[in-house]
Design a protein around this motif. Structure first.
Motif, short mmCIF file in Angstrom:
data_model
loop_
_atom_site.label_atom_id
_atom_site.label_comp_id
_atom_site.label_asym_id
_atom_site.label_seq_id
_atom_site.Cartn_x
_atom_site.Cartn_y
_atom_site.Cartn_z
N VAL A 22 6.39 8.57 -49.84
CA VAL A 22 8.26 8.48 -49.02
C VAL A 22 8.60 9.44 -48.51
CG1 VAL A 22 10.60 8.67 -50.21
CG2 VAL A 22 9.56 7.09 -51.09
N GLY A 23 9.47 10.07 -47.40
CA GLY A 23 9.47 11.01 -47.12
C GLY A 23 10.20 10.73 -45.44
N HIS A 24 10.45 11.54 -44.79
CA HIS A 24 10.19 11.85 -42.95
C HIS A 24 9.38 12.16 -42.61
CE1 HIS A 24 12.85 11.74 -39.72
NE2 HIS A 24 12.41 12.84 -39.13
N TYR A 25 8.92 10.75 -41.49
CA TYR A 25 7.90 11.46 -40.66
C TYR A 25 7.98 11.68 -38.72
CZ TYR A 25 4.88 9.23 -44.25
OH TYR A 25 4.51 9.40 -45.75
N ASP A 60 11.58 7.45 -41.66
CA ASP A 60 11.91 7.83 -42.54
C ASP A 60 11.14 6.20 -43.67
OD1 ASP A 60 13.53 10.05 -42.79
OD2 ASP A 60 14.90 9.04 -42.14
N ILE A 61 10.69 7.02 -44.78
CA ILE A 61 10.42 5.61 -45.10
C ILE A 61 10.65 5.88 -47.05
CG2 ILE A 61 7.76 5.25 -47.15
CD1 ILE A 61 8.07 5.07 -43.68
N SER A 62 11.11 4.93 -47.38
CA SER A 62 12.15 5.14 -48.50
C SER A 62 11.21 4.40 -49.95
CB SER A 62 13.72 4.51 -48.42
OG SER A 62 13.65 3.05 -48.08
N ASP A 63 11.42 4.73 -51.14
CA ASP A 63 11.03 4.23 -52.54
C ASP A 63 11.03 2.51 -51.91
OD1 ASP A 63 8.89 4.56 -54.51
OD2 ASP A 63 10.72 4.70 -55.77
N GLY A 64 9.63 2.22 -52.43
CA GLY A 64 10.31 0.64 -53.17
C GLY A 64 10.20 -0.41 -51.58
N GLY A 65 10.27 -0.13 -49.95
CA GLY A 65 11.14 0.06 -49.24
C GLY A 65 9.98 -0.53 -48.53
N THR A 66 10.08 -1.56 -47.92
CA THR A 66 9.16 -1.58 -46.10
C THR A 66 9.82 -0.86 -44.79
OG1 THR A 66 8.11 -3.65 -47.40
CG2 THR A 66 7.86 -3.41 -44.92
N THR A 67 9.34 -0.63 -43.78
CA THR A 67 10.05 0.22 -42.81
C THR A 67 8.50 -0.99 -41.23
OG1 THR A 67 10.55 1.92 -43.65
CG2 THR A 67 10.65 2.08 -40.85
N ASP A 68 9.39 -1.07 -40.53
CA ASP A 68 8.92 -1.86 -39.66
C ASP A 68 9.18 -1.04 -38.28
OD1 ASP A 68 7.84 -4.02 -40.52
OD2 ASP A 68 9.87 -5.23 -40.77
N LEU A 69 8.32 -0.69 -38.02
CA LEU A 69 8.94 0.14 -36.38
C LEU A 69 8.21 -0.70 -35.02
CD1 LEU A 69 6.37 3.29 -37.93
CD2 LEU A 69 9.23 2.99 -37.61
N VAL A 70 9.12 -0.62 -34.46
CA VAL A 70 8.26 -1.30 -32.90
C VAL A 70 7.96 -0.61 -32.21
CG1 VAL A 70 9.34 -2.83 -31.47
CG2 VAL A 70 10.69 -3.21 -33.46
N VAL A 71 7.22 -0.85 -31.70
CA VAL A 71 6.72 0.17 -30.23
C VAL A 71 6.89 -0.36 -29.58
CG1 VAL A 71 4.21 1.74 -29.83
CG2 VAL A 71 5.09 1.30 -31.87
N ASP A 72 7.60 0.36 -28.25
CA ASP A 72 7.79 -0.77 -26.82
C ASP A 72 7.40 0.04 -25.70
OD1 ASP A 72 9.05 -2.49 -25.54
OD2 ASP A 72 11.00 -1.67 -25.61
N PHE A 73 6.57 -0.66 -25.21
CA PHE A 73 5.79 -0.31 -24.24
C PHE A 73 6.26 -0.46 -23.00
CE2 PHE A 73 1.36 -1.01 -21.44
CZ PHE A 73 1.07 0.78 -21.05
N ASP A 74 6.86 0.53 -21.64
CA ASP A 74 7.19 -0.29 -20.68
C ASP A 74 6.21 -0.30 -19.55
OD1 ASP A 74 7.83 -0.33 -18.54
OD2 ASP A 74 10.08 0.36 -18.95
N ALA A 75 5.81 -1.36 -19.38
CA ALA A 75 4.19 -1.15 -18.81
C ALA A 75 4.11 -0.30 -17.02
CB ALA A 75 3.15 -2.31 -18.41
N SER A 76 5.28 -1.35 -16.54
CA SER A 76 5.59 -0.67 -14.90
C SER A 76 5.82 0.64 -14.89
CB SER A 76 7.17 -1.98 -14.62
OG SER A 76 7.67 -1.65 -15.00
N ARG A 77 6.35 1.29 -16.06
CA ARG A 77 6.49 2.89 -15.82
C ARG A 77 5.79 4.17 -16.79
NH1 ARG A 77 11.94 3.54 -18.00
NH2 ARG A 77 11.80 5.98 -17.61
N SER A 78 4.07 3.30 -17.47
CA SER A 78 3.37 4.33 -17.74
C SER A 78 2.38 3.85 -16.83
CB SER A 78 3.03 3.55 -19.11
OG SER A 78 4.36 3.12 -20.14
#
Length: 183
Positions: A22-25, A60-78
């Protein structure tokens, strides 16, 4: 192994799962073993400086929960071409990391989808994400957008376009533009 160009229009793949304290990353790091780019049907090595991509968006990660992070990659700019007569390619990633539950989307149908139209969501003069319009159905989705107001611009290879300067995105909802025409 991921083919990033197949992960478009709201299509995602799970990159991994982990239990965290649990905490802030403040950052995540992705180690890339190898990468390639296909240009005109030919495969080229894609140089990834330090073989590491850092995501510096906090979450943030909270106690007893799930955090889904979306990593959005922009190929045309990368992906950038370097070198002289022999083309070389380098990854300078343009990536957004956002918590999935805090996002919404913008959808619509382009009535005249010929000539490779691309839809863009723009906030504060910066393209947040872009998506190819399906050239058969005209459908598009600008996915995983934070709850804000966006300008939506759709342009094709012939210079035809559509623009809506004020499209509001609400978390957990899709804002449907309906059918639009490029003029």
């Amino acid at each position: 192994t991921f083919d990033l160009l197949t992960l478009a229009n709201g299509v995602t793949a799970v990159m991994g799962e982990a239990e965290l304290d649990v905490g802030h990353y403040t950052q995540l790091r992705l180690i890339i073993d190898s990468a390639e780019v296909i240009v005109d049907g030919e495969s080229h090595d894609l140089t990834v400086p330090s073989s590491t991509v850092k995501f510096v968006s906090g979450f943030d990660i909270s106690d007893g929960g799930t955090t889904d992070l979306v990593v959005d990659f922009d190929a045309s700019r990368s992906v950038h071409q370097t070198g002289g007569k022999i083309a070389k390619y380098m990854l300078k990633p343009t990536i957004r990391v956002i918590e999935a539950e805090a996002t919404g989307s913008i959808t619509g149908i382009v009535a005249n989808p010929a000539d490779a139209p691309i839809a863009y969501a723009i906030a504060d003069m910066d393209t947040v994400t872009s998506s190819a319009v399906d050239m058969e159905t005209g459908e598009f989705i600008l996915a995983y957008l934070g709850a804000l107001e966006y300008e939506v611009v759709i342009e094709n290879d012939l210079g035809l376009s559509y623009s809506d300067p004020a499209v509001t995105v609400v978390a957990g909802q899709a804002t449907d533009l309906g059918t639009v025409s490029l003029e």
